[in-house]
Design an enzyme around this catalytic site. Structure first.
Site, PDB file in Angstrom:
ATOM      1  N   GLU A 128      27.272 -52.738  -8.541  1.00 35.20           N
ATOM      2  CA  GLU A 128      26.476 -51.742  -8.540  1.00 35.20           C
ATOM      3  C   GLU A 128      25.398 -51.627  -9.479  1.00 35.20           C
ATOM      4  O   GLU A 128      24.217 -51.408  -9.298  1.00 35.20           O
ATOM      5  CB  GLU A 128      27.284 -50.218  -8.828  1.00 35.20           C
ATOM      6  CG  GLU A 128      27.993 -49.798  -7.616  1.00 35.20           C
ATOM      7  CD  GLU A 128      27.218 -49.117  -6.360  1.00 35.20           C
ATOM      8  OE1 GLU A 128      26.704 -50.099  -5.924  1.00 35.20           O
ATOM      9  OE2 GLU A 128      27.455 -48.023  -6.345  1.00 35.20           O
ATOM     10  N   THR A 181      18.130 -47.125  -4.390  1.00 39.91           N
ATOM     11  CA  THR A 181      18.604 -46.307  -5.391  1.00 39.91           C
ATOM     12  C   THR A 181      18.012 -46.571  -6.605  1.00 39.91           C
ATOM     13  O   THR A 181      17.661 -45.603  -7.681  1.00 39.91           O
ATOM     14  CB  THR A 181      20.015 -46.524  -5.431  1.00 39.91           C
ATOM     15  OG1 THR A 181      20.657 -46.506  -4.379  1.00 39.91           O
ATOM     16  CG2 THR A 181      20.793 -45.987  -6.764  1.00 39.91           C
TER      17      THR A 181
HETATM   18  N1  HSE Z   1      25.022 -41.431  -8.231  1.00 35.76           N
HETATM   19  C1  HSE Z   1      24.113 -42.371  -7.696  1.00 35.76           C
HETATM   20  C2  HSE Z   1      22.586 -41.874  -7.735  1.00 35.76           C
HETATM   21  C3  HSE Z   1      24.568 -42.791  -6.497  1.00 35.76           C
HETATM   22  O1  HSE Z   1      22.686 -40.787  -6.921  1.00 35.76           O
HETATM   23  O2  HSE Z   1      21.909 -42.348  -8.122  1.00 35.76           O
HETATM   24  C4  HSE Z   1      23.890 -43.888  -5.880  1.00 35.76           C
HETATM   25  O3  HSE Z   1      24.428 -44.400  -4.914  1.00 35.76           O
END
Ligand code: HSE
Length: 308
Positions: A128, A181
């Site tokens: 991630e 993201t």
């Molecule tokens: N918590 C993370 C964000 C999840 O909102 O950036 C992204 O997949």
């Protein structure tokens, strides 16, 4: 056992009141992965179908997560990973998390399960980190542990599994535009006022309590995000109209799924989910973007083994 085929599900992170800490696992959407133990050492990604993603282990979230596990648990064997992507990258429903969690889950099974699901989170999180620029566990945790999870801490990893009220049902709308993201994280202001912070931790605590007590009214009062949603919702077409349509159709709450562009609604029961799905279908159809809608129970199992 020399090979394993698994279903690595999509997930919804943040869940409005729990930025970077809350997440739940979905049922109908997910990738299939085939992981093989070989005699050559190291990790190889041999095939990716459905998405144009790098086969280079160092540039692929599954490869990075797999290598993190093997660094902690050295072995003579090597592993080949085949990924059949059904979750689009940049969709906001945990595409990278499914690949990272799937890789470490599969390898762990083939090694005879040296790690628990909770212990695998730290390895999956490294994948991630590659995808989003900073490691977070709110997608990988529910995929590995199943159900609804709360990340109390990522260093050290401390994740709590929350109860899943039986009738809780999610509706997911994926407008087919890509939102990275990494970019969606960059636009978030780094400071929060005390007033907003108080609202958010009040809502988060209340939501957790509502899950324990199956208190749907309290869920509805607490599924709010006054901090991140106002910034990110500007990137999602018709966000406010979709939210209004969902709430009017009976949603307990509506918000951005992960970093978007997907949005989610939670509700009680499949009939209500169908009404919400129809309502958002009407709104999104009017603007001419390609989209998909999924209705899903909360997947309490997480990753599923398809065949050995
Ligand atoms: N918590 C993370 C964000 C999840 O909102 O950036 C992204 O997949």
């Amino acid at each position: 056992m020399d090979q394993i085929k698994i279903f690595a599900p999509a997930s919804v992170a943040n869940v409005s009141c729990g930025f970077d800490v809350l997440g739940f696992c979905l049922d109908p959407v997910g990738d299939e992965m085939l992981i093989r133990k070989t005699n050559a050492s190291g990790v190889k990604i041999t095939k990716i179908e459905g998405q144009n993603l790098p086969l280079d282990v160092k540039k692929n979230v599954a490869g990075v997560a797999a290598e993190a596990l093997l660094k902690a648990h050295p072995t003579q064997s090597g592993f080949e990973i085949e990924i059949h992507k059904k979750i689009k990258a940049g969709s906001g429903i945990g595409s990278s998390a499914a690949s990272a969690a799937g890789a470490v889950f599969g390898i762990n099974e083939l090694l005879g399960k040296p790690y628990t699901a909770h212990e695998l989170i730290a390895f999956a999180m490294e994948g991630e980190g590659l995808a989003s620029g900073s490691a977070h566990a709110d997608n990988v945790a529910p995929v590995l542990m199943g159900g609804i999870t709360l990340v109390r801490s990522i260093n050290p990893v401390d994740v709590i599994q929350l109860p899943t009220p039986k009738a809780l049902t999610a509706v997911i709308l994926h407008p087919k535009i890509e939102l990275k993201t990494m970019h969606a994280r960059e636009i978030i202001k780094k400071n929060v006022t005390m007033e907003k912070a108080i609202q958010q931790w009040g809502n988060l605590g209340a939501f957790v309590s509502a899950l324990f007590n199956e208190d749907y009214d309290l869920m509805s009062r607490s599924l709010k995000d006054e901090i991140v949603e106002p910034m990110r919702s500007l990137l999602i077409p018709e966000f406010e109209s979709l939210k209004k349509a969902s709430i009017d159709a009976g949603a307990l709450g509506f918000g951005i799924s992960g970093s978007g562009p997907s949005v989610y609604a939670l509700t009680k029961g499949i009939d209500s989910a169908q009404k919400i799905s129809n309502a958002i279908n009407k709104v999104i159809s009017s603007i001419g973007i390609d989209f998909e809608i999924h209705i899903s129970k909360i997947n309490e199992q997480g990753i599923k083994i398809l065949t050995n």
